[in-house]
Design a protein around this motif. Structure first.
Motif, mmCIF file in Angstrom:
data_model
loop_
_atom_site.group_PDB
_atom_site.id
_atom_site.type_symbol
_atom_site.label_atom_id
_atom_site.label_comp_id
_atom_site.label_asym_id
_atom_site.label_seq_id
_atom_site.Cartn_x
_atom_site.Cartn_y
_atom_site.Cartn_z
ATOM 1 N N UNK A 107 59.342 -50.182 -155.107
ATOM 2 C CA UNK A 107 59.736 -48.883 -155.390
ATOM 3 C C UNK A 107 59.774 -48.487 -156.864
ATOM 4 N N UNK A 108 58.766 -48.753 -157.693
ATOM 5 C CA UNK A 108 58.947 -48.598 -159.201
ATOM 6 C C UNK A 108 59.356 -47.643 -159.780
ATOM 7 N N UNK A 109 59.137 -46.139 -159.275
ATOM 8 C CA UNK A 109 59.629 -44.951 -159.736
ATOM 9 C C UNK A 109 61.207 -44.672 -159.182
ATOM 10 N N UNK A 110 61.955 -45.631 -158.508
ATOM 11 C CA UNK A 110 63.137 -45.364 -157.976
ATOM 12 C C UNK A 110 64.416 -45.775 -158.632
ATOM 13 N N UNK A 123 57.073 -64.846 -177.956
ATOM 14 C CA UNK A 123 57.039 -63.560 -177.528
ATOM 15 C C UNK A 123 57.756 -63.082 -176.092
ATOM 16 N N UNK A 124 58.548 -62.141 -175.894
ATOM 17 C CA UNK A 124 58.984 -61.734 -174.620
ATOM 18 C C UNK A 124 57.714 -60.497 -174.217
ATOM 19 N N UNK A 125 57.236 -60.573 -173.162
ATOM 20 C CA UNK A 125 55.988 -59.637 -172.729
ATOM 21 C C UNK A 125 56.497 -59.091 -171.377
ATOM 22 N N UNK A 126 56.814 -57.546 -171.351
ATOM 23 C CA UNK A 126 57.534 -57.059 -170.392
ATOM 24 C C UNK A 126 56.460 -56.350 -169.636
ATOM 25 N N UNK A 127 56.537 -56.467 -168.291
ATOM 26 C CA UNK A 127 55.763 -55.529 -167.459
ATOM 27 C C UNK A 127 56.645 -54.215 -167.089
ATOM 28 N N UNK A 128 56.444 -53.125 -167.696
ATOM 29 C CA UNK A 128 57.788 -52.254 -167.745
ATOM 30 C C UNK A 128 57.380 -51.044 -166.761
ATOM 31 N N UNK A 129 58.566 -50.614 -166.035
ATOM 32 C CA UNK A 129 58.349 -49.396 -165.069
ATOM 33 C C UNK A 129 58.724 -48.325 -166.040
ATOM 34 N N UNK A 130 57.443 -47.473 -165.891
ATOM 35 C CA UNK A 130 57.362 -46.278 -166.944
ATOM 36 C C UNK A 130 58.395 -45.274 -166.283
ATOM 37 N N UNK A 131 58.822 -45.152 -165.079
ATOM 38 C CA UNK A 131 59.426 -44.089 -164.617
ATOM 39 C C UNK A 131 58.488 -42.753 -164.270
ATOM 40 N N UNK A 157 70.110 -48.149 -163.517
ATOM 41 C CA UNK A 157 69.990 -47.009 -162.346
ATOM 42 C C UNK A 157 69.349 -47.139 -161.386
ATOM 43 N N UNK A 158 69.972 -46.835 -160.127
ATOM 44 C CA UNK A 158 69.059 -47.074 -158.980
ATOM 45 C C UNK A 158 69.185 -48.727 -158.404
ATOM 46 N N UNK A 159 68.152 -48.768 -157.440
ATOM 47 C CA UNK A 159 68.188 -49.970 -156.808
ATOM 48 C C UNK A 159 66.378 -50.445 -156.808
ATOM 49 N N UNK A 160 66.226 -51.658 -157.531
ATOM 50 C CA UNK A 160 64.921 -51.943 -157.442
ATOM 51 C C UNK A 160 64.661 -53.160 -156.213
ATOM 52 N N UNK A 161 63.462 -52.853 -155.606
ATOM 53 C CA UNK A 161 63.030 -53.774 -154.543
ATOM 54 C C UNK A 161 61.760 -54.538 -154.953
ATOM 55 N N UNK A 162 61.454 -55.687 -154.601
ATOM 56 C CA UNK A 162 60.464 -56.389 -154.988
ATOM 57 C C UNK A 162 60.093 -57.298 -153.939
ATOM 58 N N UNK A 163 58.721 -57.593 -153.730
ATOM 59 C CA UNK A 163 58.611 -58.765 -152.695
ATOM 60 C C UNK A 163 57.829 -59.981 -153.659
ATOM 61 N N UNK A 164 58.635 -61.114 -153.486
ATOM 62 C CA UNK A 164 58.324 -62.154 -154.396
ATOM 63 C C UNK A 164 57.679 -63.519 -153.501
#
Length: 173
Positions: A107-110, A123-131, A157-164
């Protein structure tokens, strides 16, 4: 809970540490074969490409885990959902065989925050949620070697769900 080695012994020592990991973990009782086939197909598809990792993958020895990370105003402890720096390879017969790790965004936009961040050198490399609703990242699989240091940043803000989960093969050692 977090597994901690005590007195130099690798054992099943678990303790709570919400400053390190604040997430709810769901493990399905009997994962659907369709899901295993789909996930493994995507992993093998990338792994065997010319620019893929080329690891020897035998299969998925562990079921996928659904992770829930809540913002502080939603979390029962009032703390942001996160998972601090860690690697996925570990002691024991199954965790030591983890070759590739995956995280599928559900649910990347939530939510806000909750970026997947890996360490590449210094370096830190982020995979960012753009919203950005125009850029729907739902179902995107982040695939990386299990020995890579990574984290999930604080959800603000909100709740992040992922399947890992993990694809397994012969131990690196």
């Amino acid at each position: 809970q977090i597994q901690r080695d005590k007195d130099g012994k690798i054992e099943q020592n678990f303790e709570s540490d919400l400053d390190y990991r604040n997430t709810t973990l769901y493990i399905p009782p009997a994962p659907d074969e369709w899901l295993f086939d789909r996930v493994l197909g995507n992993i093998n598809g990338f792994n065997t490409r010319k620019d893929g990792y080329g690891f020897q993958i035998i299969g998925l020895a562990e079921p996928p885990n659904m992770m829930r990370y809540c913002a502080p105003n939603i979390d029962k402890h009032g703390k942001p959902g996160k998972y601090d720096w860690h690697i996925d390879v570990g002691p024991g017969p199954v965790p030591s065989m983890r070759k590739l790790s995956y995280s599928i965004l559900l649910n990347p936009n939530d939510y806000e925050g909750g970026e997947f961040v890996s360490k590449v050198g210094r370096e830190d490399v982020a995979f960012e949620n753009t919203g950005d609703p125009e850029q729907d990242l739902t179902g995107v699989m982040i695939l990386f070697p299990s020995y890579i240091l990574h984290r999930v940043a604080e959800v603000t803000k909100g709740t992040r769900y992922s399947l890992v989960g993990w694809a397994h093969g012969n131990s690196f050692i």
